[in-house]
Design an enzyme around this catalytic site. Structure first.
Site, mmCIF file in Angstrom:
data_model
loop_
_atom_site.group_PDB
_atom_site.id
_atom_site.type_symbol
_atom_site.label_atom_id
_atom_site.label_comp_id
_atom_site.label_asym_id
_atom_site.label_seq_id
_atom_site.Cartn_x
_atom_site.Cartn_y
_atom_site.Cartn_z
ATOM 1 N N ASP A 196 41.902 33.580 48.210
ATOM 2 C CA ASP A 196 41.429 34.907 48.609
ATOM 3 C C ASP A 196 40.553 34.823 49.852
ATOM 4 O OD1 ASP A 196 42.762 35.777 46.457
ATOM 5 O OD2 ASP A 196 41.015 36.449 45.307
ATOM 6 N N GLU A 240 40.667 32.590 52.259
ATOM 7 C CA GLU A 240 41.503 32.336 53.433
ATOM 8 C C GLU A 240 42.164 33.652 53.873
ATOM 9 O OE1 GLU A 240 41.978 29.997 55.418
ATOM 10 O OE2 GLU A 240 43.914 30.356 56.371
ATOM 11 N N TYR A 241 42.638 34.412 52.903
ATOM 12 C CA TYR A 241 43.280 35.691 53.205
ATOM 13 C C TYR A 241 42.284 36.643 53.876
ATOM 14 C CZ TYR A 241 45.611 40.158 52.484
ATOM 15 O OH TYR A 241 46.158 41.398 52.674
ATOM 16 N N ASP A 242 41.077 36.733 53.306
ATOM 17 C CA ASP A 242 40.053 37.612 53.884
ATOM 18 C C ASP A 242 39.716 37.206 55.311
ATOM 19 O OD1 ASP A 242 39.940 39.090 51.633
ATOM 20 O OD2 ASP A 242 38.170 38.090 50.798
ATOM 21 N N LYS A 302 61.809 52.250 31.741
ATOM 22 C CA LYS A 302 61.387 53.562 32.265
ATOM 23 C C LYS A 302 59.855 53.559 32.327
ATOM 24 C CE LYS A 302 62.243 58.489 31.541
ATOM 25 N NZ LYS A 302 60.855 58.913 31.668
ATOM 26 N N LYS A 320 72.020 53.407 33.989
ATOM 27 C CA LYS A 320 72.753 53.910 35.151
ATOM 28 C C LYS A 320 74.093 53.199 35.271
ATOM 29 C CE LYS A 320 68.460 54.318 37.837
ATOM 30 N NZ LYS A 320 67.602 53.615 38.816
ATOM 31 N N CYS A 378 15.854 53.572 24.430
ATOM 32 C CA CYS A 378 16.886 53.265 23.425
ATOM 33 C C CYS A 378 17.718 52.062 23.881
ATOM 34 C CB CYS A 378 17.782 54.488 23.242
ATOM 35 S SG CYS A 378 19.208 54.199 22.191
#
Ligand SMILES: [Zn+2]
Length: 670
Positions: A33, A35-37, A115, A291, A432
């Protein structure tokens, strides 16, 4: 030089798109993540300096744009028809006989698909580029929700390279949906805000796609499965399976569970095989779509006035189960609201074991007429939330007992009060423990301060041990104490302390949301942060000033005011401040020339020389702040062609109004 930059930008985009596909479509990421950022940040930085190269299909443009006032209409080139459906195998066989007869004995195959219980959408691509996305609407015209759909990362903004030929024009169709996890999270949030929860993931998804602010849509964790096409120009495909394979190769996310079936018996077997298993999917399905596979045969079969003759949906009837209502307990929410929960003798229902069901409120118990010990019918609405339908009163033995609304809070023993304007019953004790737990969990939650590791089990212990007496104490937790908690390893204690420290730098809107002001959801938090810029200004704001913000109603405004009048709340805010939590908007970057430093601008109408995004970027670069709504704190309203209600608002509040020429001069004749 310019060419170099352009080609660097293009190369970066291609790499990011490739990673998007691996991550969101193939579920097989190849980089971390971080590296991606890093790639995304580098692209953003290049585009900031060279806005002339920003294209609508750039990965940086997925979330952006102003909230829309309303959606434009979009006309489908090929109408999106509805389909016939049935609950019986018998009727599926009748459908098969009709197909067989109409195809005059020719051999044919079916393709079956799950579906998905979502919202049908149509995505239009021109020469492989995303140009529009729309809802089904009435089948002829839908709403243009392009900006919202772009936030779904598995929708490619451009066809991928290995597709065999790119059509000149193609309508790609699919089902946008919300995962069960996302659905539960959003309902929990809605309930904590005192709002009506969504009935099922389909409604939650539809509601999200209809939000006018794409930034909010991006947080709703939506995804999509592509199931077909509408109009196509410049590409010939022969069968549905081929269509799906082609779309997959072009970077679209198709469902892995569709199956080619030789005959209707195989179809019926497929439907049966999912009856139980569907409960374990991470998204809800309400049936199976059948289908005819061959596209030429579909043309031969044609359509009736409302639905195709080559397609049918088999739907699963909602499953009901009979079980015993063992007890009714009450839970205390974040704002002290008490809700009853049914404790059930565990029963198997739609693929999972159910042992609890919400009863929403005390009126619901009265309406159902249930007693503790009753045999009750339960159902999963939207196949997710268990719900008590009714009591089997004929099965009563006389040993059942009526439920009485408790007089005291189960968590702290305080006397419960019914608010003057509401049916809900509340615990009004600020100390509380149940409320402190809920408030702390809300404060730390992903969309608020996003403190990873501060979950249920940890918060329970921290509050029970009185290490946390209000959520402000989160920032004063000591490592040694955290380490000493049950089920807490040294490493996770370190991580938690780290995550808490990191959260101090969060954007102001997150903090405003995290405070847990009643009725203040993420959108309201955004608006308040944008208009007041700091907690100090927000807490000083008058009711009139808050109500003047477009999009903030009187209920929210009153709630904000009373929150900041409350002594206990101010004490917590002081604690947050002393701990070093960022209490103001980031404002301009230090490199800004400062020409517009500290000035707030609202744009309305169409500008001739700038897009909305460019103008906002320019304001930011020069140290100013673009805002989406007019308030007393607005310095200038820039009125383009065809200005909206913001102009009236500006006149009403006496905010200075300038035209595009004035604006150009102000930004230095750029
Ligand atoms: Zn209480």
């Amino acid at each position: 030089m310019k060419k170099d930059i352009e080609s660097r930008i293009e190369k970066l985009r291609a790499r990011i798109r490739g990673h998007d596909r691996l991550y969101y479509v193939e579920n097989a990421p190849q980089v971390s993540d971080q590296e991606y950022d890093r790639l995304l940040k580098r692209l953003k930085a290049l585009e900031d300096v060279h806005p002339e190269f920003i294209t609508p299909d750039s990965p940086t443009q997925r979330v952006g744009g102003e909230p829309a006032a309303e959606f434009k209409q979009a006309r489908h080139i090929v109408p999106m028809l509805s389909m016939d459906n049935t609950y019986s195998a018998e009727e599926m066989k009748e459908f098969d006989e009709r197909v067989r007869k109409n195809l005059k004995g020719a051999s044919f195959e079916y393709i079956t698909e799950l579906k998905i219980d979502g919202v049908s959408v149509s995505l239009l691509y021109e020469n492989g580029k995303f140009i529009r996305g729309a809802t089904r609407g009435d089948g002829i015209n839908g709403d243009d929700i392009s900006n919202n759909l772009k936030t779904i990362r598995s929708i490619p903004l451009e066809f991928q390279g290995d597709a065999a030929g790119i059509p000149r024009l193609i309508e790609v169709r699919g089902e946008a949906y919300m995962t069960k996890e996302g659905f539960e999270a959003i309902n929990k949030k809605k309930e904590s805000l005192g709002e009506e929860p969504f009935a099922n993931p389909r409604n939650a998804c539809a509601g999200s796609l209809k939000l006018l602010d794409p930034r909010l849509v991006a947080k709703r964790h939506l995804d999509i499965f592509i199931w077909g096409t509408g109009h196509i120009e410049g590409l010939k495909l022969k069968a549905h399976l081929e269509v799906l394979q082609y779309l997959k190769s072009a970077g679209f996310r198709t469902n892995p569970d569709s199956k080619l079936c030789r005959d209707i018996d195989e179809v019926i077997e497929y439907c049966g095989s999912w009856r139980e298993r569907r409960g374990k999917l991470e998204y809800a399905i309400d049936g199976i779509v059948i289908k005819v596979n061959d596209l030429a045969q579909r043309d031969a079969l044609g359509v009736t006035t409302k639905s195709p003759r080559w397609m049918m949906a088999y739907k699963y009837p909602a499953e009901k189960a009979l079980t015993e209502l063992e007890d009714i307990i009450v839970q205390v929410g974040r704002t002290g609201t008490i809700t009853p929960v049914a404790i059930l003798k565990p029963v198997h229902l739609s693929g999972t074991t159910v042992s609890r069901a919400s009863l929403h409120n005390f009126d619901e118990i009265k309406r159902l007429g249930v007693k503790i010990g009753d045999k009750v019918y339960v159902e999963k609405s939207g196949e997710i939330i268990p719900k008590v339908l009714s009591a089997a009163k004929e099965k009563r033995t006389g040993g059942e007992r009526a439920f009485h609304i408790p007089a005291k809070c189960p968590a702290c023993g305080s006397k419960l009060a019914a608010g003057p304007d509401e049916v809900a019953i509340r615990c009004e004790n600020a100390g509380c423990p149940a409320q402190i737990k809920e408030k702390t969990l809300h404060f730390a939650s992903r969309d608020a301060m996003d403190i990873e590791g501060l979950g249920d089990a940890i918060v329970d212990q921290l509050v029970d041990k009185a290490f946390i007496k209000d959520y402000g104490d989160v920032y004063y937790l000591e490592f040694e104490r955290v380490k000493g908690l049950e089920r807490m390893a040294e490493k996770s204690a370190q991580n938690l302390i780290g995550a808490i420290a990191k959260s101090k730098e969060n954007d102001l809107n997150r903090l405003v949301y995290a405070l847990g002001i009643r009725h203040v959801g993420e959108r309201a938090a955004w608006l308040l942060a944008e208009n007041f810029n700091s907690i100090a200004r927000l807490s000083d704001a008058s009711l009139e000033e808050i109500t003047a913000i477009e999009g903030i109603g009187p209920v929210i405004a009153r709630s904000v005011c009373s929150f900041f009048r409350n002594h206990e709340n101010l004490k917590i805010i002081k604690k947050l401040k002393s701990a070093g939590v960022k209490m103001a908007a980031s404002g301009a970057s230090p490199s800004a020339s400062g020409r517009l430093l500290g000035k707030t601008f609202v744009l309305t109408g169409v500008l001739k020389s700038f897009t909305r995004g460019d103008a906002e970027e320019l304001i930011r670069r020069l140290g100013g702040r673009p805002s989406s709504s007019v308030s007393k704190n607005t310095d200038f309203v820039v009125a383009g062609e065809g200005p909206g209600s913001k102009l009236d608002k500006a006149r009403e509040l006496g905010v200075r109004i300038i035209d595009e020429e004035d604006f150009k001069k102000m930004v230095g004749g750029l």
